[in-house]
Design a protein around this motif. Sequence first.
Motif, short mmCIF file in Angstrom:
data_model
loop_
_atom_site.label_atom_id
_atom_site.label_comp_id
_atom_site.label_asym_id
_atom_site.label_seq_id
_atom_site.Cartn_x
_atom_site.Cartn_y
_atom_site.Cartn_z
N LYS A 1 0.84 -1.20 0.00
CA LYS A 1 0.00 0.00 0.00
C LYS A 1 0.87 1.24 0.00
N GLN A 2 0.55 2.18 -0.88
CA GLN A 2 1.34 3.40 -1.03
C GLN A 2 0.61 4.61 -0.44
N SER A 3 1.39 5.58 -0.03
CA SER A 3 0.84 6.86 0.38
C SER A 3 0.37 7.60 -0.86
N PRO A 4 -0.39 8.69 -0.69
CA PRO A 4 -0.78 9.47 -1.87
C PRO A 4 0.42 9.93 -2.70
N GLU B 1 5.71 16.63 3.18
CA GLU B 1 5.20 15.27 3.00
C GLU B 1 5.87 14.66 1.78
N LYS C 1 8.93 9.49 3.61
CA LYS C 1 8.27 9.81 4.88
C LYS C 1 7.85 11.27 4.87
N THR C 2 7.20 11.71 5.93
CA THR C 2 6.93 13.13 6.12
C THR C 2 8.10 13.71 6.91
#
Length: 398
Positions: free
Chosen positions: A291-294, A358, A362-363
């Motif tokens: 699963k990926q971040s936006p 972001e 990472k953020t």
Amino acid sequence: MTASRPRFGRRAALAGAVLLAAGLFSPAVQAAEPIKIGLVTALSGQSAQAGEAITRGLTIAIDEINAKGGLLGGRKLELVRRDDEANPAKGVIAARELIFKEKVAVLFGGLDTPVSLAIVPIANQEKVPFMGPWAAGTPVTKNGANPNFAFRVSAVDELVNVAMLEYAQKTFKAGKPGMILINNPWGESNEKGLKAALAAKSMSAVGIEKFEANDVDVVPQLSRLRSAGADVLFMVGNVGPSAQVVKSLDRMGWKVPIVSHWGPAGGRFTELAGPSAKNVHFVQTYSFFGKQSPVGEKVIAALKAKYPNIKGPDDITPAVGVANAYDGMQLAALAIEAAGSTDGDAIRQGFYKIGRYEGLIKTYDKPFSPGVHDAVGPQDYVWAQFIDNRILPVGIEN
């Protein structure tokens, strides 16, 4: 018929005067000049795939920044590349050309630690910010310079070394590690870091062996480690040398766990090492699997759109080259904006002014300070292995 050069010269001078009066040679026009971003990396040889991954990460970030209007009031970014062929001397020539001839605002580069260590002193001397998207040698950023112009979005040897020991203990219950290290400054950096990580746990290596980049038989060194009772090998070497270690183990019939730095991920490792390549567990900073971040989804979509050979995560390899370069470029852009100019020292200080961003890995929250020039730490590492010629996080089979 006589030539009319004098009359043409007078016309040209008159036209130039008109343009000057109109303000077309003003600083506002000069401000529209592109901001050059330099890249020195291996674009040929066994590590060319990693150099291409860095290129793609930078390109996707630059396209994104330019699509938003560029930097400093509309100046577009332009990537200028040079091939160092994994050779420090050639890396120095390339870096000097990018700094003095191309006038780059930020210099990315040094896939290999020895190349980076050769380039960084020039960057510090000429006050040109250097951003490392790959080379993990601790001294790249901890180089003793004040002010220090070297920054990094990548793994760091002394932190990776702690993670390697923890992973070996947790995964393989290792208690008698041996080291098999490339005989160059990168190997030296890791030897120092691994010794420190072991000492912190009141441990020591049962043996430390070195090998050369062009060695095709590492059986003698590995035989000494086996005789010493090593129950895990800490390996540090790039694609070709690491493959020779794996093939030598095959010839010996010694099935010992290998916990590696990320050198094998940089190119044709599975092709060179053979079926046993899958036995090597190595560190990464990012994976496009799962699963990926936006931001991850956005980058994957951009890569598919720009590069027809990319159909999915399988084709984004090595992932760390893309991810580190993408985030490094975005952070460099924020530093340039904070500087308000392309002056090298202003950009250096601009890195310290970055707040929350972001990113892909990472953020980031104030990732850099005068005492911290590395934006990625152990908490950001991912352990991976080759499964069917794909770099997958350990435990993921498809």
